[in-house]
Design a protein around this motif. Structure first.
Motif, PDB file in Angstrom:
ATOM      1  N   VAL A 137      19.128 -35.758  13.687  1.00  0.00           N
ATOM      2  CA  VAL A 137      20.696 -36.171  13.028  1.00  0.00           C
ATOM      3  C   VAL A 137      19.806 -35.594  11.857  1.00  0.00           C
ATOM      4  N   LYS A 138      21.070 -34.763  10.717  1.00  0.00           N
ATOM      5  CA  LYS A 138      20.494 -34.705   9.903  1.00  0.00           C
ATOM      6  C   LYS A 138      22.298 -34.955   8.763  1.00  0.00           C
ATOM      7  N   CYS A 139      21.596 -35.798   7.385  1.00  0.00           N
ATOM      8  CA  CYS A 139      23.410 -35.751   6.603  1.00  0.00           C
ATOM      9  C   CYS A 139      22.543 -35.548   4.991  1.00  0.00           C
ATOM     10  N   TRP A 140      23.918 -35.262   4.705  1.00  0.00           N
ATOM     11  CA  TRP A 140      23.733 -34.456   3.667  1.00  0.00           C
ATOM     12  C   TRP A 140      24.821 -35.663   2.435  1.00  0.00           C
ATOM     13  N   GLY A 141      25.221 -35.047   1.072  1.00  0.00           N
ATOM     14  CA  GLY A 141      26.053 -35.313   0.463  1.00  0.00           C
ATOM     15  C   GLY A 141      25.257 -36.741  -0.787  1.00  0.00           C
ATOM     16  N   SER A 142      26.318 -37.549  -1.248  1.00  0.00           N
ATOM     17  CA  SER A 142      25.886 -38.678  -1.717  1.00  0.00           C
ATOM     18  C   SER A 142      25.049 -39.913  -0.443  1.00  0.00           C
ATOM     19  N   ASN A 143      23.847 -40.405  -1.405  1.00  0.00           N
ATOM     20  CA  ASN A 143      23.247 -40.882  -0.860  1.00  0.00           C
ATOM     21  C   ASN A 143      22.997 -42.158  -1.622  1.00  0.00           C
ATOM     22  N   THR A 144      23.722 -42.657  -2.846  1.00  0.00           N
ATOM     23  CA  THR A 144      23.499 -44.140  -3.729  1.00  0.00           C
ATOM     24  C   THR A 144      23.382 -45.306  -2.559  1.00  0.00           C
ATOM     25  N   ALA A 145      23.821 -45.578  -1.746  1.00  0.00           N
ATOM     26  CA  ALA A 145      23.368 -46.339  -1.094  1.00  0.00           C
ATOM     27  C   ALA A 145      22.067 -46.199   0.325  1.00  0.00           C
ATOM     28  N   GLY A 146      21.501 -44.769   0.064  1.00  0.00           N
ATOM     29  CA  GLY A 146      20.515 -44.674   1.081  1.00  0.00           C
ATOM     30  C   GLY A 146      21.850 -44.182   2.542  1.00  0.00           C
ATOM     31  N   GLN A 147      23.045 -44.084   2.616  1.00  0.00           N
ATOM     32  CA  GLN A 147      23.142 -43.691   3.854  1.00  0.00           C
ATOM     33  C   GLN A 147      22.741 -43.008   4.508  1.00  0.00           C
ATOM     34  N   LEU A 148      22.134 -41.335   3.929  1.00  0.00           N
ATOM     35  CA  LEU A 148      21.488 -40.350   4.697  1.00  0.00           C
ATOM     36  C   LEU A 148      20.590 -40.919   5.016  1.00  0.00           C
ATOM     37  N   GLY A 149      19.746 -42.013   4.888  1.00  0.00           N
ATOM     38  CA  GLY A 149      18.460 -42.259   5.959  1.00  0.00           C
ATOM     39  C   GLY A 149      17.176 -41.074   5.618  1.00  0.00           C
ATOM     40  N   LEU A 150      17.071 -41.486   4.742  1.00  0.00           N
ATOM     41  CA  LEU A 150      15.955 -40.762   4.280  1.00  0.00           C
ATOM     42  C   LEU A 150      14.991 -41.147   3.238  1.00  0.00           C
ATOM     43  N   GLY A 151      15.392 -42.223   3.694  1.00  0.00           N
ATOM     44  CA  GLY A 151      14.089 -43.105   2.267  1.00  0.00           C
ATOM     45  C   GLY A 151      14.638 -42.901   0.958  1.00  0.00           C
ATOM     46  N   ASN A 152      15.178 -42.595   0.044  1.00  0.00           N
ATOM     47  CA  ASN A 152      15.618 -42.615  -1.235  1.00  0.00           C
ATOM     48  C   ASN A 152      17.201 -42.432  -1.091  1.00  0.00           C
ATOM     49  N   THR A 153      16.946 -42.035  -2.049  1.00  0.00           N
ATOM     50  CA  THR A 153      18.835 -42.386  -3.051  1.00  0.00           C
ATOM     51  C   THR A 153      19.560 -41.118  -3.527  1.00  0.00           C
ATOM     52  N   SER A 154      18.986 -39.803  -3.248  1.00  0.00           N
ATOM     53  CA  SER A 154      18.637 -38.613  -4.098  1.00  0.00           C
ATOM     54  C   SER A 154      19.751 -38.099  -2.895  1.00  0.00           C
ATOM     55  N   ASN A 155      21.140 -37.538  -3.825  1.00  0.00           N
ATOM     56  CA  ASN A 155      22.381 -36.877  -3.624  1.00  0.00           C
ATOM     57  C   ASN A 155      21.354 -35.306  -2.407  1.00  0.00           C
ATOM     58  N   ARG A 156      21.700 -35.325  -1.651  1.00  0.00           N
ATOM     59  CA  ARG A 156      21.510 -33.878  -0.539  1.00  0.00           C
ATOM     60  C   ARG A 156      22.893 -33.151  -0.295  1.00  0.00           C
ATOM     61  N   GLY A 157      22.059 -31.666  -0.153  1.00  0.00           N
ATOM     62  CA  GLY A 157      23.383 -30.761  -0.390  1.00  0.00           C
ATOM     63  C   GLY A 157      24.215 -30.383  -2.095  1.00  0.00           C
ATOM     64  N   ASP A 158      23.787 -30.832  -2.913  1.00  0.00           N
ATOM     65  CA  ASP A 158      24.273 -30.712  -4.408  1.00  0.00           C
ATOM     66  C   ASP A 158      23.824 -29.416  -4.551  1.00  0.00           C
ATOM     67  N   ASN A 159      22.780 -29.116  -4.931  1.00  0.00           N
ATOM     68  CA  ASN A 159      21.634 -28.223  -5.739  1.00  0.00           C
ATOM     69  C   ASN A 159      21.283 -27.448  -4.261  1.00  0.00           C
ATOM     70  N   SER A 160      21.222 -25.997  -4.583  1.00  0.00           N
ATOM     71  CA  SER A 160      20.244 -25.143  -4.049  1.00  0.00           C
ATOM     72  C   SER A 160      18.353 -25.520  -3.151  1.00  0.00           C
ATOM     73  N   SER A 161      18.772 -25.061  -2.068  1.00  0.00           N
ATOM     74  CA  SER A 161      17.378 -25.594  -1.233  1.00  0.00           C
ATOM     75  C   SER A 161      17.043 -26.574  -0.975  1.00  0.00           C
ATOM     76  N   GLU A 162      18.710 -27.032  -1.013  1.00  0.00           N
ATOM     77  CA  GLU A 162      18.027 -28.490  -0.178  1.00  0.00           C
ATOM     78  C   GLU A 162      18.561 -28.878   1.680  1.00  0.00           C
ATOM     79  N   MET A 163      19.478 -27.577   1.883  1.00  0.00           N
ATOM     80  CA  MET A 163      20.095 -27.713   3.217  1.00  0.00           C
ATOM     81  C   MET A 163      18.960 -26.972   3.919  1.00  0.00           C
ATOM     82  N   GLY A 164      19.233 -26.279   5.104  1.00  0.00           N
ATOM     83  CA  GLY A 164      18.486 -25.724   5.903  1.00  0.00           C
ATOM     84  C   GLY A 164      17.349 -26.689   6.911  1.00  0.00           C
TER      85      GLY A 164
END
Length: 456
Positions: free
Chosen positions: A421-448
């Motif tokens: 499972v992969k998730c991207w976008g807003s991560n203000t509450a840890g909803q991406l499940g990555l152990g932090n609150t940093s958004n993903r997919g809003d900058n280059s080199s964050e996907m793939g």
């Protein structure tokens, strides 16, 4: 049978029956991994690039003619699978089958996922068709006859969590949650809804909440009038509106309609006054809907020709139009352009963004993108003018494809072909499940390959 049987349970056993008695040892399945090669009984959803791993070797019945297997993990929802029998299988006399057999159409697993989440609550449909809900309950959306939250204190879950009373002998076959209202298709194909009803989203001809007081659920909760002889096949709930695909393949929507999300050509709420549930069906042209998804004040459908249409609020291009209408009260004449010869197999909507799994198992997303929820490595809004072949597919990683997708308010998650499972976008509450609150997919080199899979 090879007739694209639909709504097959993701946990069903799979059987193949031969015309004559077979050598048991020659009908084999892979119980170790997802490799197809070397096994004579294969099941696949990706043209046999990989095969379903089975929990054990086939069980044999019917005088060595029927072989039954159980997947080691549940199959994907809303996916088409095919069965293949290779020339490695032989009959009891030692004769190998003359040629490999592969189903032409196969079977399609159900799109009904047993868990659903509202604004601040969740509901789950158990294996026996009963429903349990927990979380916020200000409007009776948990269906427990009160407005007491559940799950926020000890001893409120498990056996202490009461089952929703759907009526005498009634069970659920599908559930859906809006912001603060819940709907279920019952085993008799009727619909019951409870919770907030300010816009008539419960379809009862008034604006009185249900489920927030005693004696409002069970047999006292009226089923929605879908029309004479009509029953429900699919249900979806928006923030404050509800849509259902009926047994005759027509589509009806009711509740809030301030942005035209009901698709009826106006912005009048329906279901909040008596006499309004003799609803007009949504005009989809010559096509019919096979799946529905609802965002904030907009609605999208997957049609029977595998195209997508959206209507309602489209201020960020989430409806796939070029003009970005604030109000769009009728389905458009033309479907969304997903690319040359591309069609969709699944759709999902967040607050103001929409995503589709395409027929090549890639993903495209459009609409609002302030948090990178479109997975494009930037925060630029994508509207209908940016769609077609010029819109890149989401980079899921080298060789990875999508099997299932879901959108939250401002984030998106996907189940990949390797079951990760992969998730991207807003991560203000840890909803991406990555152990932090940093958004993903809003900058280059964050996907793939740079986007981690969730550790489950």
């Amino acid at each position: 049978t090879d007739n694209l049987t639909s709504s097959v349970s993701v946990s069903d056993n799979i059987s193949v029956t031969f015309s004559e008695s077979m050598d048991n040892t020659s009908v084999t399945t892979n119980t170790s991994n997802t490799t197809c090669s070397g096994y004579s009984f294969q099941v696949s959803s990706d043209s046999f690039s990989s095969c379903v791993q089975m929990g054990s070797s086939p069980t044999v019945s019917n005088s060595n003619r029927t072989f039954t297997v159980t997947p080691s993990l549940k199959m994907f929802y809303s996916a088409t699978y095919k069965i293949r029998v290779t020339t490695g299988a032989k009959d009891s006399a030692g004769n190998y089958i003359a040629s490999q057999y592969t189903q032409t159409y196969g079977f399609k697993t159900t799109s009904t996922i047993p868990i659903t989440a509202g604004s601040a609550y969740s509901c789950f449909m158990l294996d026996n068709g009963s429903v349990k809900c927990w979380g916020e309950n200000s409007y009776g959306q948990l269906g427990l006859g009160d407005i007491i939250n559940r799950g926020d204190n000890s001893s409120e879950m498990g056996d202490n969590l009461t089952i929703v009373d759907l009526g005498s002998g009634r069970t659920a076959t599908a559930i859906a949650t809006g912001d603060s209202h819940t709907c279920a298709i019952l085993d008799n194909a009727s619909i019951k809804c409870w919770g907030s009803n300010a816009s008539g989203q419960l379809g009862l001809g008034n604006t009185i909440n249900r489920g927030d007081g005693s004696n409002q659920m069970g047999d006292n909760l009226t089923a929605i009038d879908l029309g004479s002889g009509r029953t429900a096949k699919v249900i979806a709930t928006g923030g404050s509106h509800t849509c259902a695909i009926l047994d005759n393949a027509s589509l009806k929507c009711w509740g809030e309609n301030s942005k035209g999300q009901l698709g009826l050509g106006d912005i009048i709420n329906y279901g909040d006054n008596s006499g309004e549930m003799d609803l007009t069906t949504v005009d989809l042209g010559s096509e019919t809907a096979t799946s529905i998804t609802t965002g904030t004040e907009y609605t999208c459908v997957l049609l029977d020709d595998d195209t997508v249409k959206c209507w309602g609020r489209d201020n960020y291009g989430q409806g796939g139009t070029v003009k970005k209408f604030e109000v769009n009260s009728s389905p458009p004449e033309n479907a969304i352009n997903l690319g040359n010869d591309r069609t969709a197999t699944a759709i999902t909507a967040g607050n103001f963004h929409t995503c589709a799994i395409l027929d090549n198992s890639s993903i495209k997303c459009w609409g609002f993108n302030a948090s990178g929820q479109l997975g494009l490595g930037d925060t630029s809004t994508v509207d209908g003018g940016d769609l077609d072949d010029s819109l890149p597919a989401v980079d899921l990683g080298a060789g990875r494809t999508a099997r299932a997708i879901a959108a939250g308010d401002n984030h998106t998650c996907v189940v990949l072909d390797n079951t990760s499972v992969k998730c991207w976008g807003s991560n203000t509450a840890g909803q991406l499940g990555l152990g932090n609150t940093s958004n993903r997919g809003d900058n280059s080199s964050e996907m793939g390959d740079n986007l981690p899979v969730i550790s489950l």
